[in-house]
Design an enzyme around this catalytic site. Sequence first.
Site, PDB file in Angstrom:
ATOM      1  N   CYS A 124      57.459 -69.184  26.604  1.00  0.00           N
ATOM      2  CA  CYS A 124      56.236 -68.481  26.213  1.00  0.00           C
ATOM      3  C   CYS A 124      56.242 -68.134  24.733  1.00  0.00           C
ATOM      4  O   CYS A 124      55.197 -67.832  24.160  1.00  0.00           O
ATOM      5  CB  CYS A 124      56.050 -67.225  27.053  1.00  0.00           C
ATOM      6  SG  CYS A 124      57.423 -66.067  26.972  1.00  0.00           S
TER       7      CYS A 124
ATOM      8  N   ASN B 142      60.573 -70.715  34.378  1.00  0.00           N
ATOM      9  CA  ASN B 142      61.119 -71.286  33.146  1.00  0.00           C
ATOM     10  C   ASN B 142      62.392 -70.592  32.660  1.00  0.00           C
ATOM     11  O   ASN B 142      63.165 -71.174  31.909  1.00  0.00           O
ATOM     12  CB  ASN B 142      60.055 -71.295  32.038  1.00  0.00           C
ATOM     13  CG  ASN B 142      59.604 -69.908  31.635  1.00  0.00           C
ATOM     14  OD1 ASN B 142      59.409 -69.034  32.483  1.00  0.00           O
ATOM     15  ND2 ASN B 142      59.423 -69.688  30.343  1.00  0.00           N
TER      16      ASN B 142
ATOM     17  N   GLY C 298      54.061 -64.496  33.954  1.00  0.00           N
ATOM     18  CA  GLY C 298      53.369 -65.695  34.408  1.00  0.00           C
ATOM     19  C   GLY C 298      52.101 -65.912  33.613  1.00  0.00           C
ATOM     20  O   GLY C 298      51.990 -65.477  32.464  1.00  0.00           O
TER      21      GLY C 298
ATOM     22  N   GLY D 173      48.026 -62.907  36.206  1.00  0.00           N
ATOM     23  CA  GLY D 173      48.325 -61.563  35.736  1.00  0.00           C
ATOM     24  C   GLY D 173      47.171 -60.600  35.946  1.00  0.00           C
ATOM     25  O   GLY D 173      47.371 -59.438  36.317  1.00  0.00           O
TER      26      GLY D 173
ATOM     27  N   GLU E 242      53.638 -59.897  31.377  1.00  0.00           N
ATOM     28  CA  GLU E 242      53.894 -60.807  30.271  1.00  0.00           C
ATOM     29  C   GLU E 242      53.207 -62.123  30.610  1.00  0.00           C
ATOM     30  O   GLU E 242      53.546 -62.756  31.614  1.00  0.00           O
ATOM     31  CB  GLU E 242      55.395 -61.009  30.039  1.00  0.00           C
ATOM     32  CG  GLU E 242      56.114 -59.782  29.511  1.00  0.00           C
ATOM     33  CD  GLU E 242      55.626 -59.336  28.144  1.00  0.00           C
ATOM     34  OE1 GLU E 242      55.032 -60.162  27.422  1.00  0.00           O
ATOM     35  OE2 GLU E 242      55.822 -58.157  27.801  1.00  0.00           O
TER      36      GLU E 242
ATOM     37  N   GLU F 299      59.244 -54.803  27.683  1.00  0.00           N
ATOM     38  CA  GLU F 299      60.424 -55.150  28.463  1.00  0.00           C
ATOM     39  C   GLU F 299      61.668 -55.139  27.576  1.00  0.00           C
ATOM     40  O   GLU F 299      61.583 -55.207  26.357  1.00  0.00           O
ATOM     41  CB  GLU F 299      60.274 -56.543  29.080  1.00  0.00           C
ATOM     42  CG  GLU F 299      59.172 -56.640  30.114  1.00  0.00           C
ATOM     43  CD  GLU F 299      59.292 -57.886  30.965  1.00  0.00           C
ATOM     44  OE1 GLU F 299      59.930 -57.813  32.034  1.00  0.00           O
ATOM     45  OE2 GLU F 299      58.755 -58.930  30.563  1.00  0.00           O
TER      46      GLU F 299
END
Length: 478
Positions: free
Chosen positions: A281, A150, A225, A230, A247, A459
């Site tokens: 997200c 995405n 993802g 995850g 994430e 991040e």
Amino acid sequence: MTDLHRNFIAGEWLAGSDVSKNINPSDLSDVIGEYTRADRAQADTAIAAARAAFPGWSMSSVQDRANMLDAVGNAILARKDELGRLLSREEGKTLPEGKGEVMRAARIFKFFSGEALRRHGVTVDSTRPGIAVETYREPLGVFGLITPWNFPIAIPAWKSAPALAFGNTVVMKPASLTPATAHALTEIIHEAGFPKGVFNLILGSGSMGGALTEHPDVAGISFTGGQSTGAQVAKAAMSHNARVQLEMGGKNPLVVLDDCDLDRAVQCALDGGFFATGQRCTASSRIIVTQGIHDRFIDALAARVKSLKVGDALAADSQMGPLASQAQLDTTLSYVDLAVKQGGRKVVGGEVLKLATPGYYVAPALIADTKQDMRINMEEVFGPVASTVRVKDYDEALATANAGEFGLSAGIMTNSLKFARHFVRNVRAGMVMTNLPTAGVDYHVPFGGTRKSSFGPREQGFAAVEFYTQVKTSYTWA
């Protein structure tokens, strides 16, 4: 004949064991290119190349690293129109959105070119006379980066730029749905002069991600993802003590209080819920509205949603492009149907659109009269669907916002400083927006959530050094 795009390993472009076609979601007759798929042996070769390159790269001049990262940023800026068009054609974002993401990636590389020079340590007084104590930050080794479809250039940028800036080497596995943009970024990194093996690209299916997470020579994994994947990534990486950063999405609440600026609240809900076709997200997919403003808000938002122009991502008048794949289209439609079956009221949208070219088009949907425990409010749809929940007051709104297992982003629309400050401190989310969309974050500050949205260090921005380096403490008697 379509050119074959290859894996990039140890400074060489290598064909894989298989080939897949990359299809434009705005026009299913348009083949963007053919992309090779790596096999397990090639993944092992890429990891070995990164490991071999690590000693030299980790000890290289920080100025050289800064210069190369800056060169990548400059090259992306110079090619922003071309890359933005490629991204929109491949992923389905409108052209302004595609170009905006490309610009973000460029700025990330330029930001971390500066961070390469700012890797810091601390000198402290020892409790023992005559002893000096210093701390250093040093790179760990090979990082496996598993990136989603995405944001096919921004997320690869915000994972790879800090890894490289701090002296690590990289093997990146992008989503199989969007290989073209990752391939173009790899070309730019190669042309910037990075030594062989410092950055490697392996294309292919999810099994290539497994090849990274399970390999004992990979020091860290950064993954973006879904939750189920995850969990598998974390289990595999932790089995050999690799660092893990995950994430895994969100079900982000936007609280709309009676005292808000109605026009601004509607615009923020529209932006957060439907731009980028809802495939973010941080999307405002769950809108919690107090009863005094509820009906006016629903009517105003429905009118704006209905007026959105859905079309080819490259068309100048398109305000929302297609979904990225048939799977995303099917998922979106199934959640709309489920929400209605469970008692929600479809105010507008939710139908497949047949346009001039065949593509994954859907009318953006607004579902009202839902309850928090419905699946539409508990599970990530990842499409242009927003559901609304009517609540009595701020206290109920906060409790509803904190329901569920996600905790990435949350927003509140209010003119009350009291409620805004209380919400920021008490909502269970890693990022909080006041009178802003829940989607849309800066590139130079930490990104991440709480609960099942995220795992591991944050991040982006100044927080990235925590994941991509480790602290060494030095004692010296003089």
